[in-house]
Design a protein around this motif. Sequence first.
Motif, PDB file in Angstrom:
ATOM      1  N   VAL A 172     -21.605   0.724  13.049  1.00  0.00           N
ATOM      2  CA  VAL A 172     -20.442   0.338  12.249  1.00  0.00           C
ATOM      3  C   VAL A 172     -19.208   0.233  13.131  1.00  0.00           C
ATOM      4  O   VAL A 172     -18.386  -0.682  12.986  1.00  0.00           O
ATOM      5  CB  VAL A 172     -20.215   1.353  11.109  1.00  0.00           C
ATOM      6  CG1 VAL A 172     -18.888   1.071  10.405  1.00  0.00           C
ATOM      7  CG2 VAL A 172     -21.356   1.283  10.101  1.00  0.00           C
ATOM      8  N   PHE A 173     -19.073   1.161  14.069  1.00  0.00           N
ATOM      9  CA  PHE A 173     -17.971   1.139  15.036  1.00  0.00           C
ATOM     10  C   PHE A 173     -18.006  -0.156  15.836  1.00  0.00           C
ATOM     11  O   PHE A 173     -16.987  -0.832  16.012  1.00  0.00           O
ATOM     12  CB  PHE A 173     -18.108   2.352  15.965  1.00  0.00           C
ATOM     13  CG  PHE A 173     -16.981   2.513  16.947  1.00  0.00           C
ATOM     14  CD1 PHE A 173     -15.883   3.306  16.654  1.00  0.00           C
ATOM     15  CD2 PHE A 173     -17.019   1.884  18.187  1.00  0.00           C
ATOM     16  CE1 PHE A 173     -14.847   3.465  17.567  1.00  0.00           C
ATOM     17  CE2 PHE A 173     -15.995   2.044  19.107  1.00  0.00           C
ATOM     18  CZ  PHE A 173     -14.895   2.839  18.787  1.00  0.00           C
ATOM     19  N   ALA A 174     -19.196  -0.520  16.312  1.00  0.00           N
ATOM     20  CA  ALA A 174     -19.342  -1.737  17.102  1.00  0.00           C
ATOM     21  C   ALA A 174     -19.073  -2.977  16.252  1.00  0.00           C
ATOM     22  O   ALA A 174     -18.462  -3.943  16.721  1.00  0.00           O
ATOM     23  CB  ALA A 174     -20.747  -1.812  17.704  1.00  0.00           C
ATOM     24  N   GLN A 175     -19.514  -2.961  15.013  1.00  0.00           N
ATOM     25  CA  GLN A 175     -19.286  -4.098  14.124  1.00  0.00           C
ATOM     26  C   GLN A 175     -17.801  -4.287  13.853  1.00  0.00           C
ATOM     27  O   GLN A 175     -17.318  -5.417  13.729  1.00  0.00           O
ATOM     28  CB  GLN A 175     -20.063  -3.897  12.830  1.00  0.00           C
ATOM     29  CG  GLN A 175     -21.572  -4.062  13.004  1.00  0.00           C
ATOM     30  CD  GLN A 175     -22.365  -3.555  11.818  1.00  0.00           C
ATOM     31  OE1 GLN A 175     -21.796  -3.021  10.852  1.00  0.00           O
ATOM     32  NE2 GLN A 175     -23.677  -3.710  11.858  1.00  0.00           N
ATOM     33  N   LEU A 176     -17.064  -3.177  13.784  1.00  0.00           N
ATOM     34  CA  LEU A 176     -15.613  -3.270  13.600  1.00  0.00           C
ATOM     35  C   LEU A 176     -14.982  -3.923  14.825  1.00  0.00           C
ATOM     36  O   LEU A 176     -14.098  -4.771  14.697  1.00  0.00           O
ATOM     37  CB  LEU A 176     -15.024  -1.877  13.378  1.00  0.00           C
ATOM     38  CG  LEU A 176     -13.493  -1.813  13.258  1.00  0.00           C
ATOM     39  CD1 LEU A 176     -13.004  -2.645  12.079  1.00  0.00           C
ATOM     40  CD2 LEU A 176     -13.033  -0.358  13.121  1.00  0.00           C
ATOM     41  N   ALA A 177     -15.449  -3.542  16.017  1.00  0.00           N
ATOM     42  CA  ALA A 177     -14.939  -4.151  17.247  1.00  0.00           C
ATOM     43  C   ALA A 177     -15.211  -5.651  17.256  1.00  0.00           C
ATOM     44  O   ALA A 177     -14.345  -6.452  17.633  1.00  0.00           O
ATOM     45  CB  ALA A 177     -15.577  -3.489  18.460  1.00  0.00           C
ATOM     46  N   VAL A 178     -16.409  -6.041  16.855  1.00  0.00           N
ATOM     47  CA  VAL A 178     -16.779  -7.458  16.807  1.00  0.00           C
ATOM     48  C   VAL A 178     -15.891  -8.199  15.810  1.00  0.00           C
ATOM     49  O   VAL A 178     -15.407  -9.301  16.079  1.00  0.00           O
ATOM     50  CB  VAL A 178     -18.266  -7.616  16.427  1.00  0.00           C
ATOM     51  CG1 VAL A 178     -18.588  -9.079  16.120  1.00  0.00           C
ATOM     52  CG2 VAL A 178     -19.148  -7.116  17.556  1.00  0.00           C
ATOM     53  N   LYS A 179     -15.665  -7.594  14.656  1.00  0.00           N
ATOM     54  CA  LYS A 179     -14.842  -8.227  13.629  1.00  0.00           C
ATOM     55  C   LYS A 179     -13.418  -8.434  14.133  1.00  0.00           C
ATOM     56  O   LYS A 179     -12.809  -9.487  13.917  1.00  0.00           O
ATOM     57  CB  LYS A 179     -14.825  -7.354  12.373  1.00  0.00           C
ATOM     58  CG  LYS A 179     -14.201  -8.032  11.157  1.00  0.00           C
ATOM     59  CD  LYS A 179     -15.082  -9.151  10.630  1.00  0.00           C
ATOM     60  CE  LYS A 179     -14.523  -9.728   9.334  1.00  0.00           C
ATOM     61  NZ  LYS A 179     -15.331 -10.881   8.856  1.00  0.00           N
ATOM     62  N   CYS A 180     -12.894  -7.419  14.814  1.00  0.00           N
ATOM     63  CA  CYS A 180     -11.534  -7.526  15.361  1.00  0.00           C
ATOM     64  C   CYS A 180     -11.448  -8.638  16.400  1.00  0.00           C
ATOM     65  O   CYS A 180     -10.397  -9.267  16.560  1.00  0.00           O
ATOM     66  CB  CYS A 180     -11.113  -6.205  16.000  1.00  0.00           C
ATOM     67  SG  CYS A 180     -10.763  -4.877  14.820  1.00  0.00           S
ATOM     68  N   GLN A 181     -12.540  -8.875  17.116  1.00  0.00           N
ATOM     69  CA  GLN A 181     -12.532  -9.894  18.166  1.00  0.00           C
ATOM     70  C   GLN A 181     -13.102 -11.234  17.693  1.00  0.00           C
ATOM     71  O   GLN A 181     -13.575 -12.030  18.501  1.00  0.00           O
ATOM     72  CB  GLN A 181     -13.295  -9.389  19.386  1.00  0.00           C
ATOM     73  CG  GLN A 181     -12.561  -8.295  20.155  1.00  0.00           C
ATOM     74  CD  GLN A 181     -12.623  -8.497  21.654  1.00  0.00           C
ATOM     75  OE1 GLN A 181     -13.679  -8.727  22.222  1.00  0.00           O
ATOM     76  NE2 GLN A 181     -11.475  -8.412  22.302  1.00  0.00           N
TER      77      GLN A 181
END
Length: 208
Positions: A172-181
């Motif tokens: 979920v943490f990584a998915q948030l990073a992807v979403k932000c980018q």
Amino acid sequence: MEIANVFAYLHVGFPRPIVYAYISALQFLLDEHYVPKLVDFSCAECIPEGQTQIKDAQVRGFIGFMAPEQFNGVLNESCDVYGFGALLFEVLTGQWIHNLVRSNEMKDEDFKSSSETKDNYEDQELSYKTKEKYWLCNFVKKINEDNRFIELVDPIIAEDVLCPEIEQQVKVFAQLAVKCQSFSAEDRPTMIDVAKQCLKQLYLSSTS
């Protein structure tokens, strides 16, 4: 969560949104309680009243943290969201985002090469950096599609990725990073939404 709250405050806590525009891990200092303090506001700009963005802004920032639209002189709150996503990737992988880009082979087909691009970026060095930025966006999209998050996790963090609950939190943490980018600014969350998501993950970690 604290860093996300800092940028959310800059965006909504003043009559005119303040865009920091110069995000990197180097812009934070930790006090004796490990609370991050944001420094160097020399590049921060206020969005003009009645406007949603700054046009013809000076192109400046750190490779990997600069949103694609910044290379066209566009600056708004979403650019900070993009930079925050890069910061999340550094925390997740334990690598400088610039090194993460350099450590992977960059292929010509991943670059945006058009007459429009050449017209916008006459300076050869800036053009190269822009190509690098487009490549990073494609790389982020690829690891999202291939579900390769765990492979990229910092070994120090990966040691704790044992139970399904913690592994899910890392994803979920990584998915948030992807979403932000996200390549398109419209697809990125606001910093308030990001702060809420970080708070939620902090709560889940404390109750695991």
